[in-house]
Design a protein around this motif. Structure first.
Motif, PDB file in Angstrom:
ATOM      1  N   ALA A 198      32.395 107.058 -79.610  1.00 41.71           N
ATOM      2  CA  ALA A 198      31.958 106.759 -78.244  1.00 41.71           C
ATOM      3  C   ALA A 198      32.831 105.665 -77.653  1.00 41.71           C
ATOM      4  O   ALA A 198      33.244 105.726 -76.484  1.00 41.71           O
ATOM      5  N   GLN A 199      33.148 104.667 -78.472  1.00 41.85           N
ATOM      6  CA  GLN A 199      34.009 103.575 -78.010  1.00 41.85           C
ATOM      7  C   GLN A 199      35.399 104.096 -77.651  1.00 41.85           C
ATOM      8  O   GLN A 199      36.012 103.637 -76.678  1.00 41.85           O
ATOM      9  N   LYS A 200      35.880 105.066 -78.420  1.00 48.84           N
ATOM     10  CA  LYS A 200      37.195 105.654 -78.122  1.00 48.84           C
ATOM     11  C   LYS A 200      37.175 106.368 -76.771  1.00 48.84           C
ATOM     12  O   LYS A 200      38.131 106.282 -75.993  1.00 48.84           O
ATOM     13  N   VAL A 201      36.077 107.068 -76.493  1.00 41.83           N
ATOM     14  CA  VAL A 201      35.956 107.776 -75.214  1.00 41.83           C
ATOM     15  C   VAL A 201      35.953 106.775 -74.066  1.00 41.83           C
ATOM     16  O   VAL A 201      36.645 106.944 -73.062  1.00 41.83           O
ATOM     17  N   ILE A 202      35.152 105.726 -74.240  1.00 37.47           N
ATOM     18  CA  ILE A 202      35.077 104.692 -73.187  1.00 37.47           C
ATOM     19  C   ILE A 202      36.461 104.138 -72.887  1.00 37.47           C
ATOM     20  O   ILE A 202      36.881 104.039 -71.734  1.00 37.47           O
ATOM     21  N   LYS A 203      37.191 103.808 -73.956  1.00 35.91           N
ATOM     22  CA  LYS A 203      38.529 103.232 -73.783  1.00 35.91           C
ATOM     23  C   LYS A 203      39.460 104.195 -73.066  1.00 35.91           C
ATOM     24  O   LYS A 203      40.225 103.794 -72.178  1.00 35.91           O
ATOM     25  N   ALA A 204      39.391 105.450 -73.472  1.00 35.63           N
ATOM     26  CA  ALA A 204      40.289 106.440 -72.859  1.00 35.63           C
ATOM     27  C   ALA A 204      40.010 106.583 -71.373  1.00 35.63           C
ATOM     28  O   ALA A 204      40.936 106.534 -70.549  1.00 35.63           O
ATOM     29  N   VAL A 205      38.747 106.725 -71.018  1.00 35.04           N
ATOM     30  CA  VAL A 205      38.427 106.918 -69.589  1.00 35.04           C
ATOM     31  C   VAL A 205      38.779 105.654 -68.797  1.00 35.04           C
ATOM     32  O   VAL A 205      39.324 105.723 -67.702  1.00 35.04           O
ATOM     33  N   GLN A 206      38.512 104.492 -69.426  1.00 40.53           N
ATOM     34  CA  GLN A 206      38.840 103.234 -68.736  1.00 40.53           C
ATOM     35  C   GLN A 206      40.350 103.121 -68.500  1.00 40.53           C
ATOM     36  O   GLN A 206      40.782 102.604 -67.470  1.00 40.53           O
ATOM     37  N   ALA A 207      41.120 103.643 -69.437  1.00 45.66           N
ATOM     38  CA  ALA A 207      42.580 103.576 -69.306  1.00 45.66           C
ATOM     39  C   ALA A 207      43.101 104.429 -68.156  1.00 45.66           C
ATOM     40  O   ALA A 207      44.209 104.228 -67.670  1.00 45.66           O
ATOM     41  N   SER A 208      42.299 105.372 -67.712  1.00 43.29           N
ATOM     42  CA  SER A 208      42.772 106.301 -66.676  1.00 43.29           C
ATOM     43  C   SER A 208      42.477 105.809 -65.260  1.00 43.29           C
ATOM     44  O   SER A 208      42.718 106.511 -64.293  1.00 43.29           O
ATOM     45  N   THR A 209      41.949 104.597 -65.144  1.00 41.23           N
ATOM     46  CA  THR A 209      41.621 104.094 -63.804  1.00 41.23           C
ATOM     47  C   THR A 209      41.711 102.576 -63.770  1.00 41.23           C
ATOM     48  O   THR A 209      41.528 101.911 -64.800  1.00 41.23           O
ATOM     49  N   ASN A 210      42.003 102.032 -62.588  1.00 48.37           N
ATOM     50  CA  ASN A 210      42.078 100.582 -62.436  1.00 48.37           C
ATOM     51  C   ASN A 210      40.704  99.954 -62.200  1.00 48.37           C
ATOM     52  O   ASN A 210      40.519  98.764 -62.408  1.00 48.37           O
ATOM     53  N   GLU A 211      39.779 100.764 -61.731  1.00 49.40           N
ATOM     54  CA  GLU A 211      38.430 100.248 -61.485  1.00 49.40           C
ATOM     55  C   GLU A 211      37.630 100.244 -62.783  1.00 49.40           C
ATOM     56  O   GLU A 211      37.836 101.093 -63.650  1.00 49.40           O
ATOM     57  N   GLU A 212      36.676  99.340 -62.852  1.00 46.57           N
ATOM     58  CA  GLU A 212      35.814  99.327 -64.032  1.00 46.57           C
ATOM     59  C   GLU A 212      34.933 100.571 -64.023  1.00 46.57           C
ATOM     60  O   GLU A 212      34.285 100.867 -63.016  1.00 46.57           O
ATOM     61  N   ILE A 213      34.919 101.283 -65.121  1.00 43.53           N
ATOM     62  CA  ILE A 213      34.125 102.513 -65.146  1.00 43.53           C
ATOM     63  C   ILE A 213      32.657 102.182 -65.387  1.00 43.53           C
ATOM     64  O   ILE A 213      32.312 101.099 -65.861  1.00 43.53           O
ATOM     65  N   VAL A 214      31.808 103.145 -65.027  1.00 42.68           N
ATOM     66  CA  VAL A 214      30.357 103.001 -65.199  1.00 42.68           C
ATOM     67  C   VAL A 214      29.959 103.635 -66.527  1.00 42.68           C
ATOM     68  O   VAL A 214      30.360 104.764 -66.820  1.00 42.68           O
TER      69      VAL A 214
END
Lengths: 508, 508
Positions: free
Chosen positions: A433-449
């Motif tokens: 789950a942490q890996k998914v969070i990191k990956a999605v966060q890496a794809s955007t400059n805004e903080e993800i929800v």
């Protein structure tokens, strides 16, 4: 020197540097190929895919298989044991040295359509471009010519533009783009496109059970639903469960003249109104005994995540056009993490031009109960039934009421209960789950929800039950996509963003 | 000897002997001509006559004019001043030496139909015979052949079979039969068949005013509605008034996913349920402020008549199939002499196969208020509006709600109010009323029911207002005729009885 470089590269990789480079490359590739990408998407949208239309469903599956073959993925159909039920489209890509396997899920069937309800010039399966959303005064524009710049604020209107052909398209396009920029996924990949999600996935369990071995993986990534209403990307760790009920209240055997019998013969519309009213207070709190019991509380991590979810309450009230929300001051995100009772529709005799001065014979309400972790679908429905009984009703499951029942019970209700399914929630602390969070966060400059649970429902418990595999949902559509309703649409920028999100996930 | 005979004949006439002989002759004539009579009736029933269907209404009027011409009555159309509004069909018969004039009224328009709600094989305008009522297991039977005996317990199903083509047919058939047995009416006769009663007679006043001189008479006999539920013939001296209202409650601008927004976004079906619930208590007593004010009490004669009305409460509960009536112990006849509030229908989104997991955008209730002597239609409706406001609603008459209104008011309802009309009651002591009572009593061996007011409504106050002429209603249909609803029907014996009733009235 070489060692240093290697060390730096490793470090960069850990910090997501490589990942953001890849995403930038993917973005550049997309920018040079937008017309070709959209052409393929429009082709997919043009095939009718109503979940109950077998022919359309098969054609849609065939088109997706072609898309996969084009990308070098061997496609096959996973047939459920029930004959004639829609098959899932499946394919896999083995990656040398990859240690984990991720299944990417989307569904290719769509909700039924009533073309008359769609706006003029917009047909469910003849997708068109609009220069903005209809609600913001958008107008139909010609499809962009090959040398014309595509405005990312344009929208494409058509059934499943968002839900969920966009999911199928984003997953396959991300994989294609990854190849085009010379990258390999970091995980073994499996593709699973379901064909009857909109019917409540009645045969998904069969497929999961039958193809248990083939479907081994470390994670299912579910590509369905909208990004957060704030416009931010979100990762969703669970869904509410759902169960449908229908309550039908009976009065006289035949419709009566309201002058000759009104206020003497019982009125089922009034009885139903009183019954429904008894279920919730004026703040929308459900008054049914034990309705909020059984709820598994959030973990500390989940509570913290919820606290960080941007508030969209005021924005949404403005957008949807109402002054006061239910919930007695509770926020939207709090409320969608509670069990709910919603009236989907009510009907008794006729209104408008068809209205007549009668006392109707019956009145019907369609309800849906959303469930959170800890609720059991049938147990929750039983609480509603018990409540109806506690209001003095005789409850039956039979459509036709006998004369004996009629003369024995002052209040009679037929209650039918759907199959329903329970909520599901994947722990946010799991390493994957942490890996998914990191990956999605890496794809955007805004903080993800990070959302512990979606308000909506998907039968994700099945993956847990049959495959013992966690699921995480990474949605892509704009929140105002009119999912399930007329004038469904997707904002083009959301398509572009989704490709980057899924490129990141394939390189997680 | 001759003198004695003459004296005896005169005596017999005074005692009603002549009248009963005439009725017997009429009965005998009918018995020999049942097929021909029903053929004409079935022809009348086959013409669509929905009150809002201009073409059907005109065709129905034309058919009735033919029926009149066939009987030697010169027929004409009385057009209201409003262009395009339905005309009344009119004719008159002058009788030598007659001193009084009676206008026989019925209406030829029918309530709207939803063919899907009718039983299988029964269509609103393709009337069929059944061997009993549907409720008693009646089955469709072929139309009787010319040599086949017609069972008087059979029924004819179709829109307006009872309400009120049966009225038109009975009046014209009674007149026809009277001629066939060589009798003249005892009064000058006028025929008046209205074409928009089911829309609330919006242009009747215009016709009455425009044709004031033509429509001079001593009495209007209204042929509409059912005989008493005990099966006895009844004479009715008044009607309740009626006014229709529609209440539409608004929530979000667009249908919402019940998972993502349920129990946060307001649900209009629940709001409407609560609003309707607030209008009546569990015994059906209306809780709206002042609702039972203004009521003019019955006279001594009326009170006595009411006391003699046979009780049908238990019979009707059994027949209609419910155990407990509204009214907290009050009887049917008491309750239909009070103002009432009835829910005609409710609707919000969909139920059944079309139900979807949405929060609807609006919910609508159709209401009708029945009024008694003393109530004013608009004043009564205003009490309901005031009640809705008192529940916190902003009330508008506009169909479209502005964004400003949406953001300003937590609860929004559109209330539309029909024109409506007031109650009317003719004094039972009038000499002409006594003549009517005697005539109807002469046509049956059972004691007839004298009803100060019907529960139902007709715009009878207009006759008083524009023509200063009393009205008396002499209904004919079986009480279980499904008037205004699907599966409307008439019992054949009621048609036969009606001819005798109206023969008696024409010889009163």
């Amino acid at each position: 020197m070489k060692r240093l470089l290697l060390a730096l590269l490793l470090l960069a990789s850990t910090l997501g540097f490589t990942q953001s480079t890849i995403i930038e490359q993917a973005r550049n590739y997309r920018k040079s190929n937008e017309h070709a990408l959209l052409n393929e998407f429009m082709g997919l949208l043009s095939i009718p895919n109503i979940v109950y239309d077998t022919v359309g469903i098969q054609k849609t599956a065939a088109y997706i298989m072609q898309m996969m073959e084009k990308r070098g993925i061997k496609a096959e159909l996973l047939q459920p044991t029930t004959k004639g039920a829609p098959a899932a489209v499946y394919g896999e890509v083995k990656v040398p040295n990859a240690t984990q396997t991720v299944i990417f899920y989307a569904h290719y069937d769509g909700q039924p359509v009533n073309p008359n309800q769609w706006a003029e010039g917009i047909e469910p399966f003849k997708s068109v471009f609009l220069d903005a959303s209809l609600e913001k005064g958008g107008k139909i524009i010609p499809a962009p010519k090959s040398d014309e710049k595509i405005n990312p604020e344009w929208r494409i209107y058509g059934r499943s533009a968002s839900d969920d052909k966009a999911g199928v398209f984003s997953i396959l396009s991300a994989y294609e783009v990854l190849g085009k920029i010379g990258q390999q996924p970091s995980v073994n990949m499996k593709f699973f496109f379901e064909g009857e999600e909109e019917a409540g996935s009645p045969h998904l369990a069969e497929i999961l059970e039958k193809y248990k071995d083939k479907l081994k993986s470390d994670l299912w990534v579910i590509c369905d639903g909208p990004v957060h209403q704030s416009g931010k990307k979100q990762v969703v760790f669970g869904v509410r469960g759902d169960i449908n009920m229908e309550v039908k209240v009976y009065a006289s055997k035949r419709p009566l003249h309201s002058g000759h019998y009104g206020n003497w013969a019982p009125n089922p519309a009034m009885l139903l109104s009183k019954l429904l009213s008894s279920m919730k207070d004026d703040n929308g709190r459900v008054l049914i005994k034990g309705f909020y019991d059984d709820v598994v509380p959030f973990t500390e991590t989940e509570r913290k995540a919820i606290a960080k979810v941007p508030s969209v309450d005021e924005q949404m009230r403005n957008e949807l056009g109402f002054m006061r929300a239910e919930g007695g001051g509770k926020t939207l995100v709090e409320l969608i993490n509670l069990p709910s009772l919603n009236v989907n529709g009510i009907s008794s005799a006729n209104v408008g031009k068809m209205a007549a001065n009668v006392i109707p014979v019956s009145a019907t309400a369609a309800l849906d109960l959303r469930l959170v972790l800890g609720n059991d679908a049938q147990r929750q429905a039983q609480k509603v039934i018990d409540h109806i009984k506690a209001q003095g009703y005789y409850v039956t499951q039979n459509e036709s009421i006998t004369d004996e029942e009629r003369m024995r019970y002052p209040l009679i209700a037929r209650v039918s209960v759907g199959k329903g399914y329970n909520a599901q929630r994947t722990k946010m602390d799991l390493p994957i789950a942490q890996k998914v969070i990191k990956a999605v966060q890496a794809s955007t400059n805004e903080e993800i929800v990070l959302m512990p649970s979606l308000g909506g429902s998907l039968p994700l418990f099945l993956f847990e039950k049959y495959l013992a595999t966690p699921t995480i949902t990474v949605p892509i559509a704009n929140h105002d996509n009119n999912q399930h309703a007329e004038n469904e649409n997707i904002r083009i920028q959301n398509i572009w963003n989704s490709i980057e999100t899924y490129v990141a996930l394939m390189k997680m």
